[in-house]
Every structure is written in C-alpha cells, then in structure tokens.
Design a protein around this motif. Structure first.
Motif, PDB file in Angstrom:
ATOM      1  N   ARG A   1       1.265  -1.155   0.133  1.00  8.45           N
ATOM      2  CA  ARG A   1      -0.061  -0.202  -0.067  1.00  8.45           C
ATOM      3  C   ARG A   1       1.168   1.379  -0.588  1.00  8.45           C
ATOM      4  N   ASP A   2       1.599   1.343   0.557  1.00  7.91           N
ATOM      5  CA  ASP A   2       2.826   2.809   1.115  1.00  7.91           C
ATOM      6  C   ASP A   2       3.376   2.483  -0.357  1.00  7.91           C
ATOM      7  N   ALA A   3       3.766   1.930  -1.318  1.00 10.83           N
ATOM      8  CA  ALA A   3       4.622   1.763  -2.233  1.00 10.83           C
ATOM      9  C   ALA A   3       3.735   2.808  -3.737  1.00 10.83           C
ATOM     10  N   ALA A   4       2.806   1.809  -3.100  1.00  9.58           N
ATOM     11  CA  ALA A   4       2.036   2.331  -4.787  1.00  9.58           C
ATOM     12  C   ALA A   4       1.829   4.189  -3.888  1.00  9.58           C
ATOM     13  N   VAL A   5       0.405   4.234  -2.637  1.00  6.08           N
ATOM     14  CA  VAL A   5       0.308   5.766  -2.577  1.00  6.08           C
ATOM     15  C   VAL A   5       1.669   6.427  -3.094  1.00  6.08           C
ATOM     16  N   ASP A   6       2.852   5.903  -2.207  1.00  2.19           N
ATOM     17  CA  ASP A   6       3.769   6.700  -2.376  1.00  2.19           C
ATOM     18  C   ASP A   6       4.492   6.677  -3.354  1.00  2.19           C
ATOM     19  N   PHE A   7       4.331   6.022  -4.738  1.00  2.00           N
ATOM     20  CA  PHE A   7       4.659   6.700  -6.636  1.00  2.00           C
ATOM     21  C   PHE A   7       4.059   7.484  -6.979  1.00  2.00           C
ATOM     22  N   MET A   8       1.934   7.523  -6.830  1.00  2.00           N
ATOM     23  CA  MET A   8       1.378   8.493  -7.133  1.00  2.00           C
ATOM     24  C   MET A   8       1.156   9.363  -6.608  1.00  2.00           C
ATOM     25  N   VAL A   9       1.452   9.643  -5.328  1.00  2.00           N
ATOM     26  CA  VAL A   9       2.396  10.616  -5.165  1.00  2.00           C
ATOM     27  C   VAL A   9       3.845  11.740  -5.338  1.00  2.00           C
ATOM     28  N   MET A  10       4.158  11.118  -5.825  1.00  2.00           N
ATOM     29  CA  MET A  10       5.625  11.483  -6.617  1.00  2.00           C
ATOM     30  C   MET A  10       5.286  11.918  -7.987  1.00  2.00           C
ATOM     31  N   VAL A  11       4.585  11.184  -8.179  1.00  2.00           N
ATOM     32  CA  VAL A  11       3.841  11.069 -10.068  1.00  2.00           C
ATOM     33  C   VAL A  11       2.953  12.702 -10.328  1.00  2.00           C
ATOM     34  N   ARG A  12       2.212  12.838  -9.479  1.00  2.00           N
ATOM     35  CA  ARG A  12       1.461  13.764  -9.536  1.00  2.00           C
ATOM     36  C   ARG A  12       0.472  14.457  -7.583  1.00  2.00           C
ATOM     37  N   PRO A  13       1.017  15.023  -7.463  1.00  2.00           N
ATOM     38  CA  PRO A  13       1.822  15.603  -5.397  1.00  2.00           C
ATOM     39  C   PRO A  13       0.566  15.840  -5.629  1.00  2.00           C
ATOM     40  N   GLY A  14      -0.365  16.504  -6.189  1.00  2.00           N
ATOM     41  CA  GLY A  14      -1.225  17.114  -5.705  1.00  2.00           C
ATOM     42  C   GLY A  14      -2.963  16.344  -5.374  1.00  2.00           C
ATOM     43  N   LEU A  15      -2.912  15.098  -5.956  1.00  2.00           N
ATOM     44  CA  LEU A  15      -3.914  14.412  -5.748  1.00  2.00           C
ATOM     45  C   LEU A  15      -4.636  13.811  -4.599  1.00  2.00           C
ATOM     46  N   SER A  16      -5.684  13.634  -3.704  1.00  2.00           N
ATOM     47  CA  SER A  16      -5.924  13.309  -3.070  1.00  2.00           C
ATOM     48  C   SER A  16      -6.020  11.391  -3.689  1.00  2.00           C
ATOM     49  N   ILE A  17      -5.534  10.381  -2.842  1.00  2.00           N
ATOM     50  CA  ILE A  17      -5.235   9.247  -2.625  1.00  2.00           C
ATOM     51  C   ILE A  17      -5.860   8.697  -1.669  1.00  2.00           C
ATOM     52  N   THR A  18      -6.577   7.931  -2.107  1.00  2.00           N
ATOM     53  CA  THR A  18      -6.803   6.976  -0.274  1.00  2.00           C
ATOM     54  C   THR A  18      -6.918   5.996  -1.241  1.00  2.00           C
ATOM     55  N   ALA A  19      -6.200   4.722  -0.288  1.00  2.00           N
ATOM     56  CA  ALA A  19      -6.309   3.409  -0.424  1.00  2.00           C
ATOM     57  C   ALA A  19      -7.087   2.630   0.568  1.00  2.00           C
ATOM     58  N   GLY A  20      -7.182   1.155   0.274  1.00  2.00           N
ATOM     59  CA  GLY A  20      -7.895   0.339   0.530  1.00  2.00           C
ATOM     60  C   GLY A  20      -8.029  -0.848   0.077  1.00  2.00           C
ATOM     61  N   ALA A  21      -8.015  -2.101   0.892  1.00  2.00           N
ATOM     62  CA  ALA A  21      -8.048  -3.078   0.628  1.00  2.00           C
ATOM     63  C   ALA A  21      -8.461  -4.418  -0.466  1.00  2.00           C
ATOM     64  N   LEU A  22      -8.408  -4.781  -0.885  1.00  2.00           N
ATOM     65  CA  LEU A  22      -9.650  -5.395  -1.597  1.00  2.00           C
ATOM     66  C   LEU A  22      -9.685  -7.047  -1.412  1.00  2.00           C
ATOM     67  N   THR A  23     -10.639  -6.986   0.301  1.00  2.00           N
ATOM     68  CA  THR A  23     -10.559  -8.226   0.941  1.00  2.00           C
ATOM     69  C   THR A  23     -11.456  -9.752   0.341  1.00  2.00           C
ATOM     70  N   ASP A  24     -12.329  -9.417  -0.393  1.00  2.00           N
ATOM     71  CA  ASP A  24     -13.344 -10.829  -0.761  1.00  2.00           C
ATOM     72  C   ASP A  24     -13.494  -9.973  -2.567  1.00  2.00           C
ATOM     73  N   PRO A  25     -12.665 -11.233  -3.482  1.00  2.00           N
ATOM     74  CA  PRO A  25     -13.130 -11.037  -4.691  1.00  2.00           C
ATOM     75  C   PRO A  25     -14.403 -10.915  -5.081  1.00  2.00           C
ATOM     76  N   LYS A  26     -15.913 -11.267  -4.648  1.00  2.00           N
ATOM     77  CA  LYS A  26     -17.261 -11.189  -4.503  1.00  2.00           C
ATOM     78  C   LYS A  26     -17.991 -10.535  -4.447  1.00  2.00           C
ATOM     79  N   ALA A  27     -17.158  -9.205  -3.633  1.00  2.00           N
ATOM     80  CA  ALA A  27     -17.858  -8.628  -2.821  1.00  2.00           C
ATOM     81  C   ALA A  27     -17.348  -7.167  -3.761  1.00  2.00           C
ATOM     82  N   PRO A  28     -18.483  -6.754  -4.021  1.00  2.00           N
ATOM     83  CA  PRO A  28     -18.305  -5.339  -4.854  1.00  2.00           C
ATOM     84  C   PRO A  28     -17.305  -4.200  -4.352  1.00  2.00           C
TER      85      PRO A  28
END
Length: 183
Positions: free
Chosen positions: A83-110
């Motif tokens: 999670r941290d690596a993905a968010v940090d990379f996106m911040v580096m590419v586009r610092p002004g974005l509001s980025i939220t990360a969350g876990a995908l826990t169930d492949p059948k859940a929406p």
C-alpha cells in the motif's frame, strides 16, 4: 472567406478525433492490484491513473488473506508495504492528488469502483479488462453510469521466459536464486 492553412488542419484534426480520446481527465478514478514488488508494469498502471485523474484516486490493494495460495508466498511483501509503495509512487507522479487506498478483501464483494456513484473511470491492464467490464455491468444494474475504462498495455518481461512482467515471475527468480545459494 477561407481559413489559413494551419486553422484548417487543426479543425480537421479535431473533427477526426473520436469522443473517447477527447476526455482523458476525470475527477474520481480507481485502480486496483496486488502491487507486490512495485515493478515497471505496476508503475505504468499507477502513473496512467495519476495522469488521468484531476482530483481523487482510490487504489484498491489485494489484502494478504487473498494471497495465501500464491507461489512463494513467503516472499510476498505485506499489505502495508505494498500500500505504502503504491501510494508513495502516485504522490511522486502527481503530488496534488487526493489518494485513498483500501484493501480488496473478498473477490466476490463489490468494489469501491462499483459502489461509488461519483466514480468516473477505472484504470485496468489489458489482462484485467474483463474485471473492469464486470464492474461496469454491476454499476449499470445499480443504476449508476458505467465507468470509462482506461486500458493500459502489459509490460513484457526479459530473459528466457519472456512473457509479461509479473511479481510471480520475480518471486520465482528470487526463490530459485536462494535455492542455488543454499546448494
């Protein structure tokens, strides 16, 4: 009165562009993946997401429990690291974005992309396009507008196997190297 040559060419180009190419900027964009060993394919997917988003991004990251059956799972990075690596990379590419990360826990859940009526686009790889199409079908069933699917090509691997670049292949190479050192 005739237009100057440059204006004529510009008007012709504008008329020839399909609508799908005219808007590549969305307020609310989603992307998802495992993001283990943030390799070039992941960076391409995340960079494309950052570039088409003008405001907010949701990054869905596969939870550890869904990776229990992966090959060489002992070499997988844990959820927080991914999670941290993905968010940090996106911040580096586009610092002004509001980025939220969350876990995908169930492949059948929406997913958030399915449930959030304000979501406008989903960035997928060619490989995960069917999942994006399924999310759109579920959104339509909920009465929401379908998402614009931004499709990113897969990155090729190098070496003898020469398929697509993947975390699984990278873990296999590390596991083989570790076995070679142990012998």
């Amino acid at each position: 009165k005739e237009l100057p040559q440059a204006q004529q060419v510009q008007q012709q180009q504008e008329q020839q562009q399909p609508d799908s190419q005219q808007q590549l900027s969305f307020d609310n964009v989603a992307v998802g993946g495992t993001f283990d060993r943030l390799h070039a394919g992941h960076r391409l997917l995340l960079a494309a997401t950052a570039l088409v988003s003008s405001s907010k991004v949701f990054v869905g990251i596969t939870a550890d429990n869904l990776l229990a059956k992966k090959a060489n799972k002992h070499l997988l990075q844990d959820y927080n690291h991914r999670r941290d690596a993905a968010v940090d990379f996106m911040v580096m590419v586009r610092p002004g974005l509001s980025i939220t990360a969350g876990a995908l826990t169930d492949p059948k859940a929406p997913t958030v992309a399915e449930l959030d009526p304000t979501m406008e686009a989903l960035v997928v790889s060619q490989e995960t396009l069917p999942g994006g199409e399924a999310i759109n079908e579920a959104r339509i069933a909920r009465g929401f507008a379908p998402l614009h699917l931004v499709v990113v090509g897969v990155v090729g691997a190098y070496g003898a196997s020469a398929g697509k670049l993947s975390s699984t292949t990278l873990r296999e190479a590390d596991a083989s190297a570790a076995e070679g050192q142990a012998s």
